[in-house]
Design a protein around this motif. Structure first.
Motif, PDB file in Angstrom:
ATOM      1  N   TYR A   7       0.829  -1.217   0.000  1.00 30.43           N
ATOM      2  CA  TYR A   7       0.000   0.000   0.000  1.00 30.43           C
ATOM      3  C   TYR A   7       0.858   1.259   0.000  1.00 30.43           C
ATOM      4  O   TYR A   7       0.569   2.223  -0.712  1.00 30.43           O
ATOM      5  CB  TYR A   7      -0.914   0.020   1.219  1.00 30.43           C
ATOM      6  CG  TYR A   7      -2.041  -0.977   1.182  1.00 30.43           C
ATOM      7  CD1 TYR A   7      -2.579  -1.425  -0.021  1.00 30.43           C
ATOM      8  CD2 TYR A   7      -2.572  -1.479   2.349  1.00 30.43           C
ATOM      9  CE1 TYR A   7      -3.610  -2.343  -0.054  1.00 30.43           C
ATOM     10  CE2 TYR A   7      -3.601  -2.397   2.335  1.00 30.43           C
ATOM     11  CZ  TYR A   7      -4.124  -2.821   1.128  1.00 30.43           C
ATOM     12  OH  TYR A   7      -5.150  -3.715   1.108  1.00 30.43           O
ATOM     13  N   ILE A   8       1.919   1.263   0.781  1.00 25.81           N
ATOM     14  CA  ILE A   8       2.802   2.435   0.846  1.00 25.81           C
ATOM     15  C   ILE A   8       3.486   2.669  -0.494  1.00 25.81           C
ATOM     16  O   ILE A   8       3.602   3.810  -0.959  1.00 25.81           O
ATOM     17  CB  ILE A   8       3.827   2.269   1.984  1.00 25.81           C
ATOM     18  CG1 ILE A   8       3.101   2.347   3.334  1.00 25.81           C
ATOM     19  CG2 ILE A   8       4.917   3.328   1.897  1.00 25.81           C
ATOM     20  CD1 ILE A   8       3.972   2.024   4.518  1.00 25.81           C
ATOM     21  N   LEU A   9       3.924   1.610  -1.155  1.00 20.37           N
ATOM     22  CA  LEU A   9       4.559   1.766  -2.464  1.00 20.37           C
ATOM     23  C   LEU A   9       3.581   2.286  -3.512  1.00 20.37           C
ATOM     24  O   LEU A   9       3.939   3.144  -4.332  1.00 20.37           O
ATOM     25  CB  LEU A   9       5.158   0.435  -2.921  1.00 20.37           C
ATOM     26  CG  LEU A   9       6.404  -0.027  -2.180  1.00 20.37           C
ATOM     27  CD1 LEU A   9       6.815  -1.417  -2.645  1.00 20.37           C
ATOM     28  CD2 LEU A   9       7.532   0.960  -2.386  1.00 20.37           C
ATOM     29  N   ILE A  10       2.359   1.789  -3.491  1.00 15.33           N
ATOM     30  CA  ILE A  10       1.352   2.278  -4.440  1.00 15.33           C
ATOM     31  C   ILE A  10       1.055   3.750  -4.186  1.00 15.33           C
ATOM     32  O   ILE A  10       0.966   4.544  -5.126  1.00 15.33           O
ATOM     33  CB  ILE A  10       0.080   1.420  -4.367  1.00 15.33           C
ATOM     34  CG1 ILE A  10       0.361   0.025  -4.936  1.00 15.33           C
ATOM     35  CG2 ILE A  10      -1.071   2.073  -5.111  1.00 15.33           C
ATOM     36  CD1 ILE A  10      -0.752  -0.963  -4.727  1.00 15.33           C
ATOM     37  N   MET A  11       0.930   4.129  -2.917  1.00 14.79           N
ATOM     38  CA  MET A  11       0.699   5.541  -2.599  1.00 14.79           C
ATOM     39  C   MET A  11       1.858   6.415  -3.057  1.00 14.79           C
ATOM     40  O   MET A  11       1.654   7.515  -3.566  1.00 14.79           O
ATOM     41  CB  MET A  11       0.500   5.723  -1.085  1.00 14.79           C
ATOM     42  CG  MET A  11      -0.913   5.539  -0.626  1.00 14.79           C
ATOM     43  SD  MET A  11      -1.230   6.080   1.065  1.00 14.79           S
ATOM     44  CE  MET A  11       0.264   5.790   1.913  1.00 14.79           C
ATOM     45  N   ALA A  12       3.082   5.933  -2.862  1.00 15.88           N
ATOM     46  CA  ALA A  12       4.251   6.693  -3.285  1.00 15.88           C
ATOM     47  C   ALA A  12       4.271   6.884  -4.794  1.00 15.88           C
ATOM     48  O   ALA A  12       4.567   7.979  -5.292  1.00 15.88           O
ATOM     49  CB  ALA A  12       5.523   5.995  -2.814  1.00 15.88           C
ATOM     50  N   VAL A  14       1.664   6.796  -6.906  1.00 23.68           N
ATOM     51  CA  VAL A  14       0.575   7.688  -7.305  1.00 23.68           C
ATOM     52  C   VAL A  14       0.942   9.142  -6.998  1.00 23.68           C
ATOM     53  O   VAL A  14       0.757  10.038  -7.836  1.00 23.68           O
ATOM     54  CB  VAL A  14      -0.738   7.284  -6.599  1.00 23.68           C
ATOM     55  CG1 VAL A  14      -1.803   8.358  -6.758  1.00 23.68           C
ATOM     56  CG2 VAL A  14      -1.237   5.956  -7.139  1.00 23.68           C
ATOM     57  N   THR A  15       1.489   9.381  -5.819  1.00 25.20           N
ATOM     58  CA  THR A  15       1.896  10.747  -5.459  1.00 25.20           C
ATOM     59  C   THR A  15       2.990  11.258  -6.388  1.00 25.20           C
ATOM     60  O   THR A  15       2.969  12.407  -6.828  1.00 25.20           O
ATOM     61  CB  THR A  15       2.388  10.773  -4.004  1.00 25.20           C
ATOM     62  OG1 THR A  15       1.359  10.274  -3.160  1.00 25.20           O
ATOM     63  CG2 THR A  15       2.752  12.177  -3.583  1.00 25.20           C
ATOM     64  N   TYR A  16       3.945  10.393  -6.708  1.00 25.89           N
ATOM     65  CA  TYR A  16       5.034  10.782  -7.603  1.00 25.89           C
ATOM     66  C   TYR A  16       4.499  11.151  -8.986  1.00 25.89           C
ATOM     67  O   TYR A  16       4.871  12.180  -9.556  1.00 25.89           O
ATOM     68  CB  TYR A  16       6.046   9.638  -7.698  1.00 25.89           C
ATOM     69  CG  TYR A  16       7.187   9.924  -8.629  1.00 25.89           C
ATOM     70  CD1 TYR A  16       8.211  10.784  -8.257  1.00 25.89           C
ATOM     71  CD2 TYR A  16       7.234   9.339  -9.888  1.00 25.89           C
ATOM     72  CE1 TYR A  16       9.257  11.054  -9.118  1.00 25.89           C
ATOM     73  CE2 TYR A  16       8.275   9.596 -10.747  1.00 25.89           C
ATOM     74  CZ  TYR A  16       9.281  10.448 -10.360  1.00 25.89           C
ATOM     75  OH  TYR A  16      10.312  10.718 -11.211  1.00 25.89           O
ATOM     76  N   PHE A  17       3.612  10.319  -9.536  1.00 26.63           N
ATOM     77  CA  PHE A  17       3.087  10.588 -10.870  1.00 26.63           C
ATOM     78  C   PHE A  17       2.218  11.846 -10.899  1.00 26.63           C
ATOM     79  O   PHE A  17       2.236  12.582 -11.879  1.00 26.63           O
ATOM     80  CB  PHE A  17       2.319   9.385 -11.405  1.00 26.63           C
ATOM     81  CG  PHE A  17       3.211   8.290 -11.881  1.00 26.63           C
ATOM     82  CD1 PHE A  17       4.223   8.529 -12.789  1.00 26.63           C
ATOM     83  CD2 PHE A  17       3.054   7.009 -11.399  1.00 26.63           C
ATOM     84  CE1 PHE A  17       5.056   7.525 -13.228  1.00 26.63           C
ATOM     85  CE2 PHE A  17       3.890   5.985 -11.836  1.00 26.63           C
ATOM     86  CZ  PHE A  17       4.891   6.242 -12.742  1.00 26.63           C
ATOM     87  N   ILE A  18       1.475  12.096  -9.837  1.00 30.21           N
ATOM     88  CA  ILE A  18       0.658  13.315  -9.788  1.00 30.21           C
ATOM     89  C   ILE A  18       1.547  14.556  -9.823  1.00 30.21           C
ATOM     90  O   ILE A  18       1.200  15.570 -10.408  1.00 30.21           O
ATOM     91  CB  ILE A  18      -0.241  13.310  -8.540  1.00 30.21           C
ATOM     92  CG1 ILE A  18      -1.360  12.297  -8.726  1.00 30.21           C
ATOM     93  CG2 ILE A  18      -0.804  14.692  -8.250  1.00 30.21           C
ATOM     94  CD1 ILE A  18      -2.213  12.094  -7.493  1.00 30.21           C
ATOM     95  N   ARG A  19       2.705  14.482  -9.216  1.00 31.77           N
ATOM     96  CA  ARG A  19       3.606  15.639  -9.191  1.00 31.77           C
ATOM     97  C   ARG A  19       4.475  15.744 -10.439  1.00 31.77           C
ATOM     98  O   ARG A  19       4.854  16.828 -10.845  1.00 31.77           O
ATOM     99  CB  ARG A  19       4.483  15.576  -7.950  1.00 31.77           C
ATOM    100  CG  ARG A  19       3.668  15.775  -6.701  1.00 31.77           C
ATOM    101  CD  ARG A  19       4.495  15.517  -5.476  1.00 31.77           C
ATOM    102  NE  ARG A  19       3.648  15.471  -4.318  1.00 31.77           N
ATOM    103  CZ  ARG A  19       3.723  16.313  -3.316  1.00 31.77           C
ATOM    104  NH1 ARG A  19       4.628  17.266  -3.332  1.00 31.77           N
ATOM    105  NH2 ARG A  19       2.920  16.216  -2.297  1.00 31.77           N
TER     106      ARG A  19
END
Length: 101
Positions: A7-12, A14-19
């Protein structure tokens, strides 16, 4: 793999791609006045959305929080400094809490 780490890797990611995506897709200066005005207010709206729930939960009574919020808006709108707004808001909450309890 542990489910929490997944879950933490998926969140990371997604956050990276959004930025990163806006930086890679938009190369030129944005000249559209509507998009520019929308982007101008995004930080203020984001800050308000993050702060407003905390305002209502920060005191022992929602009524004192509402009084403090109203005093803060009036003081800020009248052009007071940040320190003055904070002091007036704290004073209003203190007085309201004093009379409620």
């Amino acid at each position: 793999m542990n489910q929490t780490i997944c879950y933490i890797l998926i969140m990371a990611l997604v956050t990276y791609f959004i930025r990163v995506l806006p930086l890679t897709l938009v190369r030129k200066e944005i000249k559209n006045i509507y998009i520019r005005s929308f982007l101008h207010y995004v930080p203020y709206v984001t800050l308000a959305v993050m702060i407003f729930p905390g305002i209502l939960d920060s005191t022992s009574s929602p009524w004192s929080a509402l009084v403090g919020f109203i005093v803060a808006i009036i003081a800020a709108y009248s052009g007071r400094s940040v320190v003055t707004v904070a002091l007036l808001t704290c004073g209003a909450v203190f007085i309201t809490e004093w009379f409620l309890y």
